[in-house]
Motif scaffolding. Structure first.
Motif, short mmCIF file in Angstrom:
data_model
loop_
_atom_site.label_atom_id
_atom_site.label_comp_id
_atom_site.label_asym_id
_atom_site.label_seq_id
_atom_site.Cartn_x
_atom_site.Cartn_y
_atom_site.Cartn_z
N PHE A 142 -5.70 -9.59 -20.18
CA PHE A 142 -6.18 -7.89 -20.56
C PHE A 142 -5.91 -8.04 -22.28
CE2 PHE A 142 -4.91 -7.98 -16.29
CZ PHE A 142 -5.85 -7.20 -15.66
N ALA A 143 -7.02 -7.46 -23.05
CA ALA A 143 -6.91 -7.41 -24.34
C ALA A 143 -6.63 -5.95 -24.49
CB ALA A 143 -8.20 -7.62 -24.98
N ALA A 144 -5.39 -5.84 -25.34
CA ALA A 144 -4.87 -4.51 -25.38
C ALA A 144 -3.99 -4.40 -26.53
CB ALA A 144 -3.93 -3.99 -24.21
N PRO A 145 -3.74 -3.27 -27.54
CA PRO A 145 -3.04 -2.88 -28.60
C PRO A 145 -1.49 -3.33 -28.30
CG PRO A 145 -4.18 -1.22 -28.28
CD PRO A 145 -4.47 -2.00 -26.96
N THR A 146 -0.74 -4.01 -29.18
CA THR A 146 0.38 -4.34 -29.23
C THR A 146 1.17 -3.06 -28.90
OG1 THR A 146 0.47 -6.14 -30.76
CG2 THR A 146 2.70 -4.79 -30.54
N PHE A 202 -3.66 -4.18 -5.57
CA PHE A 202 -2.73 -4.24 -6.65
C PHE A 202 -3.37 -3.04 -7.66
CE2 PHE A 202 -0.23 -8.37 -6.80
CZ PHE A 202 0.50 -8.14 -5.78
N ASP A 203 -2.55 -2.55 -8.48
CA ASP A 203 -3.11 -1.62 -9.55
C ASP A 203 -3.26 -2.53 -10.72
OD1 ASP A 203 -2.76 0.67 -8.11
OD2 ASP A 203 -0.60 0.92 -8.82
N ARG A 204 -4.04 -2.35 -11.79
CA ARG A 204 -4.02 -3.15 -13.05
C ARG A 204 -2.90 -2.80 -13.61
NH1 ARG A 204 -10.17 -4.15 -15.11
NH2 ARG A 204 -11.19 -4.13 -13.33
N PRO A 205 -2.09 -4.01 -14.25
CA PRO A 205 -0.92 -3.74 -14.86
C PRO A 205 -0.93 -3.08 -16.39
CG PRO A 205 -1.42 -6.06 -14.93
CD PRO A 205 -2.44 -5.34 -14.07
N VAL A 206 -2.04 -2.98 -16.80
CA VAL A 206 -2.38 -2.52 -18.26
C VAL A 206 -3.67 -2.12 -18.36
CG1 VAL A 206 -0.81 -3.88 -19.70
CG2 VAL A 206 -3.25 -4.70 -19.44
N GLU A 207 -3.95 -0.84 -19.03
CA GLU A 207 -5.27 -0.41 -19.42
C GLU A 207 -5.85 -1.24 -20.49
OE1 GLU A 207 -7.00 1.70 -17.70
OE2 GLU A 207 -5.31 2.18 -16.29
N GLY A 208 -6.88 -1.95 -20.00
CA GLY A 208 -7.38 -2.87 -21.27
C GLY A 208 -8.54 -3.64 -20.46
N ARG A 209 -9.39 -4.17 -21.41
CA ARG A 209 -10.70 -5.08 -21.27
C ARG A 209 -10.04 -6.40 -20.51
NH1 ARG A 209 -12.96 -9.03 -24.31
NH2 ARG A 209 -11.70 -8.22 -26.25
N LEU A 210 -10.71 -6.87 -19.68
CA LEU A 210 -10.60 -8.05 -19.16
C LEU A 210 -10.97 -9.26 -20.09
CD1 LEU A 210 -11.24 -8.09 -15.42
CD2 LEU A 210 -8.99 -7.68 -16.56
N SER A 211 -10.30 -10.07 -20.80
CA SER A 211 -10.72 -10.98 -22.18
C SER A 211 -10.59 -12.43 -21.63
CB SER A 211 -9.77 -10.69 -23.08
OG SER A 211 -8.41 -10.99 -22.76
N SER A 212 -9.88 -12.87 -20.85
CA SER A 212 -9.95 -14.46 -20.28
C SER A 212 -9.73 -14.63 -18.82
CB SER A 212 -9.02 -15.04 -21.20
OG SER A 212 -9.41 -15.33 -22.47
N ALA A 213 -10.83 -14.97 -18.13
CA ALA A 213 -10.62 -15.03 -16.84
C ALA A 213 -9.81 -16.26 -16.21
CB ALA A 213 -12.09 -15.17 -16.28
N PHE A 214 -9.42 -16.37 -14.92
CA PHE A 214 -8.55 -17.13 -14.24
C PHE A 214 -9.43 -18.46 -14.06
CE2 PHE A 214 -7.85 -19.54 -10.45
CZ PHE A 214 -6.21 -19.58 -10.69
N HIS A 217 -2.34 -9.44 -26.16
CA HIS A 217 -2.71 -9.08 -25.00
C HIS A 217 -1.72 -9.44 -23.73
CE1 HIS A 217 -2.61 -13.70 -25.29
NE2 HIS A 217 -2.96 -13.64 -24.03
N LEU A 218 -2.21 -9.12 -22.68
CA LEU A 218 -1.11 -9.47 -21.60
C LEU A 218 -1.95 -10.60 -20.73
CD1 LEU A 218 1.08 -8.63 -19.40
CD2 LEU A 218 -0.35 -7.24 -18.19
N HIS A 219 -1.10 -11.60 -20.48
CA HIS A 219 -1.31 -12.55 -19.47
C HIS A 219 -0.78 -12.51 -18.43
CE1 HIS A 219 -2.40 -16.53 -18.17
NE2 HIS A 219 -1.15 -16.42 -17.55
N TRP A 220 -1.27 -12.16 -17.38
CA TRP A 220 -0.87 -11.71 -16.06
C TRP A 220 -1.23 -12.82 -14.91
CZ3 TRP A 220 -3.62 -8.24 -12.13
CH2 TRP A 220 -2.81 -8.02 -10.92
N ASN A 221 -0.16 -13.60 -14.45
CA ASN A 221 -0.12 -14.72 -13.51
C ASN A 221 0.05 -13.91 -11.84
OD1 ASN A 221 -0.53 -16.52 -15.09
ND2 ASN A 221 0.96 -17.99 -14.27
N VAL A 222 -0.52 -14.08 -10.93
CA VAL A 222 -0.31 -13.89 -9.62
C VAL A 222 -0.14 -15.28 -8.71
CG1 VAL A 222 -0.95 -12.93 -7.19
CG2 VAL A 222 -1.31 -11.54 -9.46
N SER A 223 1.21 -15.34 -8.26
CA SER A 223 1.47 -16.80 -7.39
C SER A 223 1.77 -16.42 -6.00
CB SER A 223 2.75 -17.30 -7.90
OG SER A 223 3.11 -18.66 -7.33
N LEU A 224 1.16 -17.15 -4.99
CA LEU A 224 1.18 -16.93 -3.63
C LEU A 224 1.56 -18.02 -3.10
CD1 LEU A 224 1.05 -14.79 -1.33
CD2 LEU A 224 -1.64 -15.35 -1.33
N ASN A 225 2.62 -18.27 -2.40
CA ASN A 225 3.00 -19.59 -1.57
C ASN A 225 3.09 -20.71 -2.89
OD1 ASN A 225 0.17 -18.89 -0.34
ND2 ASN A 225 0.29 -21.39 -1.11
#
Length: 277
Positions: free
Chosen positions: A180-184, A149-161, A254-262
């Protein structure tokens, strides 16, 4: 002696031609830990086989044009040990889950309702949860356009899974995605092609978009300041879907990005090549 020489030659041949090497997808995704992903080779056949894990259908692809593989998300709740994938012809294929420790995260919230909601909010939360669970269960026939995958935003990873989360000192569900920490207003882009299957403005998630990449592989983006797609839209890899914000239960943009599989939330860092054991 002829027989002895033949035996030696066969042994040398076995060392000269090792078992089929792992392909790129296996090397990228095979992280068999709780909250991780396992890649399992399936029996060879002409057509794509079907496989299930814990009664959920699995993503099956042809790797490097050479073998069928099943790709399964492993729930965070699974204990280290032996698990099984089942094929459509009744075979059970074992794999090992290894341990992984997840750290704690303590968060202070100004809105106590985001920690202990009142009965009215609980009704709303349950209704919204049912909508999202339905989206996560979706299993479409389309093949994902890409698994790196591509990263959905340009930003620092701020909180891990997987972080064990404490809100105002009270433990709640583990962190189910990657932040991902990123400006509004920062553009959020689809990490792979897909179809928008759900949007909403939810109590916890704020403004939210679900994208179906195919065969049970789903991205969810939340806390958005703006949603710029609608249900049914087809989005290309890298196409804009919304903007970073701080809606819902968020302490800052920030952006919270989930990935779900099965229908299992897994560590998104695996899909962007950023997984840390």
């Amino acid at each position: 002696m002829p027989f002895k020489r033949l035996f030696i030659l066969l042994c040398l041949a076995a060392f000269s031609f090792p078992a089929q090497a792992e392909g790129f997808i296996t090397r990228l995704l095979n992280k068999p830990v709780p909250g991780g992903v396992v890649v399992v080779a399936l029996p060879e056949q002409a057509d794509a086989p079907a496989a299930q894990y814990r009664d959920q259908p699995l993503l099956v692809i042809r790797e490097d044009g050479e073998r069928w593989i099943a790709i399964a998300g492993i729930p965070l709740t699974v204990k280290p040990g032996t698990e099984y994938i089942e094929t459509d012809n009744g075979q059970r294929i074992a794999f090992k889950v290894t341990d992984r420790k997840y750290p704690e995260q303590h968060i202070k919230l100004k809105n106590q309702q985001h920690v202990t909601p009142n009965p009215e909010h609980l009704k709303r939360i349950q209704r919204e949860l049912d909508e999202q669970i339905t989206a996560y269960k979706r299993f479409s026939a389309r093949q994902p356009s890409n698994l790196l995958f591509d990263r959905p935003v340009e930003g620092r990873l701020s909180s891990a899974f997987g972080l064990r989360r404490f809100f105002n000192g009270e433990e709640r569900n583990p962190h189910s995605g990657l932040d991902f920490a990123a400006p509004t207003g920062t553009s959020i882009k689809a990490p792979a092609a897909g179809q928008v299957i759900l949007t909403g403005d939810y109590f916890f998630n704020g403004k939210t978009v679900f994208v179906d990449h195919g065969q049970g592989l789903i991205s969810m983006f939340c806390h958005l300041s703006a949603i710029d797609v609608k249900v049914g839209d087809e989005v290309a890899r890298g196409e804009h879907v919304g903007k970073v914000g701080a809606t819902g239960r968020a302490t800052g943009p920030h952006l919270h990005w989930n990935v779900s599989l099965n229908n299992t939330r897994v560590d998104p860092s695996i899909f962007i090549g950023a997984f840390m054991p």
